[in-house]
Design an enzyme around this catalytic site. Structure first.
Site, PDB file in Angstrom:
ATOM      1  N   THR A   1      49.501  35.773  39.190  1.00 57.90           N
ATOM      2  CA  THR A   1      49.811  34.170  39.393  1.00 57.90           C
ATOM      3  C   THR A   1      50.299  33.643  37.891  1.00 57.90           C
ATOM      4  O   THR A   1      51.114  32.776  38.142  1.00 57.90           O
ATOM      5  CB  THR A   1      48.735  33.343  39.920  1.00 57.90           C
ATOM      6  OG1 THR A   1      48.320  33.708  41.281  1.00 57.90           O
ATOM      7  CG2 THR A   1      48.970  31.998  40.212  1.00 57.90           C
TER       8      THR A   1
ATOM      9  N   THR B   1      44.037  37.520  39.801  1.00 60.74           N
ATOM     10  CA  THR B   1      42.645  37.317  39.849  1.00 60.74           C
ATOM     11  C   THR B   1      41.844  38.028  41.104  1.00 60.74           C
ATOM     12  O   THR B   1      40.681  38.103  41.125  1.00 60.74           O
ATOM     13  CB  THR B   1      42.460  35.658  39.926  1.00 60.74           C
ATOM     14  OG1 THR B   1      42.734  35.231  41.113  1.00 60.74           O
ATOM     15  CG2 THR B   1      42.892  35.027  38.589  1.00 60.74           C
TER      16      THR B   1
END
Length: 679
Positions: free
Chosen positions: A20, A197
């Site tokens: 991200t 993540t």
């Protein structure tokens, strides 16, 4: 060309795998965009100071702001995006980076003419599966190192994967690729890995095992909100990871998120929407970043084996995780443990409990008897498995191995790592999986019996410490280069005070503080005199019940074995290497001395040993993974010119052993006979 290296810089390689942090908003949500991250960071002075050798090196200072506001600069010196784009320097400095894959954009991803990056990196193939490219380097403004009186800039390059991966697509080969790229670029001072993540905890756990005998800082980080958004956590996470990597040697694979650095194999993702996405339930943070950067040096692993770093490049895919649930049957367990499965992480109830039905117990025992390694961990976020309950002891009797307080991510990757080692027998794997290899599980507590009250014990410690000073002062110094010792006024102790004087009373804190002040002087003096008795006294294992020991280890970055002399910035290993004290050097290395530490002039212990002609020390340090720093090589190149004019080429042979190469060409230790002296 690669920029010259000074002592006030550190070099960090950023390996950008995807995630991200570098995405942009597209029609289908967040999507990766090649080279956006590099260009975005280049436009922000907090991440790249284009004039770091001039006025802009004072970014964030009063004078820097005044110079800028007077019209001497074109972009803000206090961070954030530049108000006006700076002209691209066609001769911008670069860093040489290696990769196991081609570096650059393929034809399928060729940028449009309006693409942010004007020139793509060009790579060459130097050997099988090894490619080189000179990547544009970015450099942060110089910032003051916490606890020191010098400022340091971080020079870094971003090695971007092509294509960028969503972390849900990460697999074993990608972990091996990251480990390989760290090995290929181990001349860098530290490494930051940008990663999605979702599976970051798996990757950080896997890398903690694949990076064997690691001596440098490796940090994984990412973001919940991309850098392209006005409100994001990407800036803090990346800046925090860069700062720690550039300023500290924490020789572990770590994970940094939300102002906290964790041990990489102790974390798990706890939230999909909080900025505090990760936690380490069973182990404290290694670093907390607030107004100050607080490093918990007591818990940082230090390498104590005399081995060079290497990346292990295999991991068994035949491991899996089985979560117990009420009503699970033996049939389910048998089907799950069928070949080719070789290892199973069994997530048990509570403190290691499982259903006691006969079919379940027999299925687990059959799997263990057949050679499947089954390791039990708890389903709870906090806590450990034990045999406190009968239901837990039944598992152990079936052949299941207790996994302590390992996380599911760690237990799975550790099994894959151990089962990929052909040199390990099945019994050895069973023994190692329940033992701490990289600090991934807590050792059973040891009962420590105190023989006397704490206050008396601390006073005895002070007396023993002073005895070592007195003994060392009677040893002839001969040719030893003894560190300069300036005893602080408040630590001065007069041993000749009359016996009739009132006794010196101590609080525990006072005694501990005095020890913490005196120990660094003693360990440097012992290293210079090659006094093993005093060194062993200083380096004895820490007694956690003794506050003076906690202070002695906790107040010094890297522990007492890595304490730095105030004037020169030299560690005890520097001192031992400079004096040619082989036994002291080996003792220090086995106690966790960091071979990559540099003194105030930017020199490593390896440089000092080679400069003094101590060949045996050079051999020991190279065996332990030491390499000449870039700043060392600038001095070595001038030394070699003088060496080649001499009839005796022994110094040249020593420099070659230490790692010097003419124009980066391969050379063996007998190469002195191949090189003719300058006329």
């Amino acid at each position: 060309m690669e920029p010259s290296r000074t002592n006030d810089e550190s070099r960090v390689l950023v390996i950008y795998t995807g995630g991200t942090i570098g995405m942009l908003v597209g029609q289908q949500g967040y999507v990766p965009e090649p080279y956006f991250l590099t260009q975005s960071l280049r436009s922000q002075n907090r991440f790249h100071d284009p004039h770091e050798d001039s006025l802009f090196s004072h970014a964030g200072s009063v004078q820097g702001y005044r110079d800028w506001s007077a019209g001497s600069g074109r972009s803000s010196p206090v961070g954030g995006a530049a108000s006006l784009p700076l002209p691209e320097d066609p001769h911008s400095r670069t860093l040489l980076v290696r990769s196991s894959r081609p570096i650059g954009v393929t034809a399928a991803l060729s940028p449009s003419p309006n693409h942010l990056l004007r020139s793509q990196p060009q790579c060459i193939r130097v050997s099988d599966n090894v490619y080189e490219a000179n990547l544009p380097c970015l450099v942060t403004p110089r910032t003051k190192i916490p606890g020191k009186n010098i400022s340091k800039a971080i020079r870094y390059a971003i090695l971007e994967w092509n294509p960028l991966l969503d972390s849900s697509n990460m697999d074993i080969q990608d972990w091996v690729r990251i480990a390989t790229e760290i090995e290929l670029n181990y001349t860098f001072d530290a490494f930051v890995i940008l990663h999605g993540t979702d599976t970051m905890a798996y990757s950080s756990s896997a890398l903690s095992f694949l990076l064997e005998d690691l001596g440098k800082t490796v940090i994984l980080t990412g973001a919940q909100i991309p850098l392209s958004q006005l409100r994001n956590d990407a800036v803090d996470n990346l800046m925090g990871a860069l700062t720690i990597a550039g300023h500290y040697i924490i020789p572990e694979c770590c994970l940094y998120f939300n102002h906290t650095l964790y041990r990489g194999n102790r974390v798990t993702k706890m939230s999909s929407y909080d900025l505090a996405a990760f936690d380490s339930p069973n182990f404290p943070a290694l670093v907390n970043v607030g107004i100050d950067i607080v490093v918990n040096w007591n818990d940082v692993i230090r390498q104590t084996g005399l081995r060079r770093f290497k990346a292990h490049k295999e991991m068994s895919p035949h491991v899996a995780t089985l979560r117990l649930f009420p009503g699970i049957t033996g049939t389910t367990i048998r089907a799950f443990c069928m070949p080719p499965i070789r290892g199973v992480v069994l997530e048990t109830f509570g403190a290691g409990n499982a259903p006691q039905r006969k079919d379940v117990v027999e299925a687990l025992k059959e799997a263990c008897d057949r050679g499947v390694v089954v390791v039990a961990i708890t389903q709870c976020s906090k806590g450990s498995v034990s045999d406190a309950y009968e239901t837990g002891r039944t598992l152990l009797q079936s052949g299941v191995i207790p996994g302590g307080d390992m996380t599911p991510e760690c237990a799975l990757t550790k099994l894959g790592y151990l089962l990929s080692k052909p040199e390990f027998s099945l019994q050895q794997v069973r023994e190692l999986v329940g033992s701490p290899l990289r600090g991934e599980l807590t050792r059973p507590s040891l009962l420590i019996t105190q023989e006397q009250p704490t206050a008396d014990k601390n006073l005895d410690n002070i007396q023993q410490l002073l005895t070592q000073f007195v003994r060392l002062s009677r040893i002839p110094s001969s040719k030893a280069i003894v560190p300069r010792i300036e005893t602080p006024h408040d630590a001065a102790i007069h041993t000749t005070a009359p016996d009739a004087a009132a006794p010196w009373t101590w609080t525990t804190a006072e005694a501990a503080t005095t020890e913490a002040v005196l120990f660094p002087f003693l360990v440097h003096l012992a290293a210079a005199r090659d006094d093993l008795e005093s060194l062993k006294y200083c380096l004895r294992p820490m007694d956690h019940d003794n506050p003076s020991d906690v202070l002695k280890f906790g107040m010094i970055p890297g522990g007492i074995v890595n304490c730095l002399e105030a004037g020169s910035g030299r560690s005890p290993l520097h001192v031992a290497a400079m004096n040619g004290n082989l036994k002291s050097a080996e003792l220090l290395l086995r106690a966790g001395a960091l071979v990559h530490l540099r003194d105030m002039l930017g020199h490593t212990a390896l440089y000092l040993a080679a400069r003094q002609g101590h060949e045996d020390i050079v051999d020991l340090l190279v065996q332990s993974g030491a390499t000449l720093g870039v700043s060392d090589l600038h001095f070595v190149n001038s030394i070699i010119v003088d060496t080649l004019r001499m009839p005796n080429h022994d110094p040249l042979r020593i420099w070659i052993k230490a790692g010097w190469r003419p124009q980066n060409k391969p050379l063996n230790a007998d190469a002195a006979t191949q090189i003719k002296p300058f006329e």
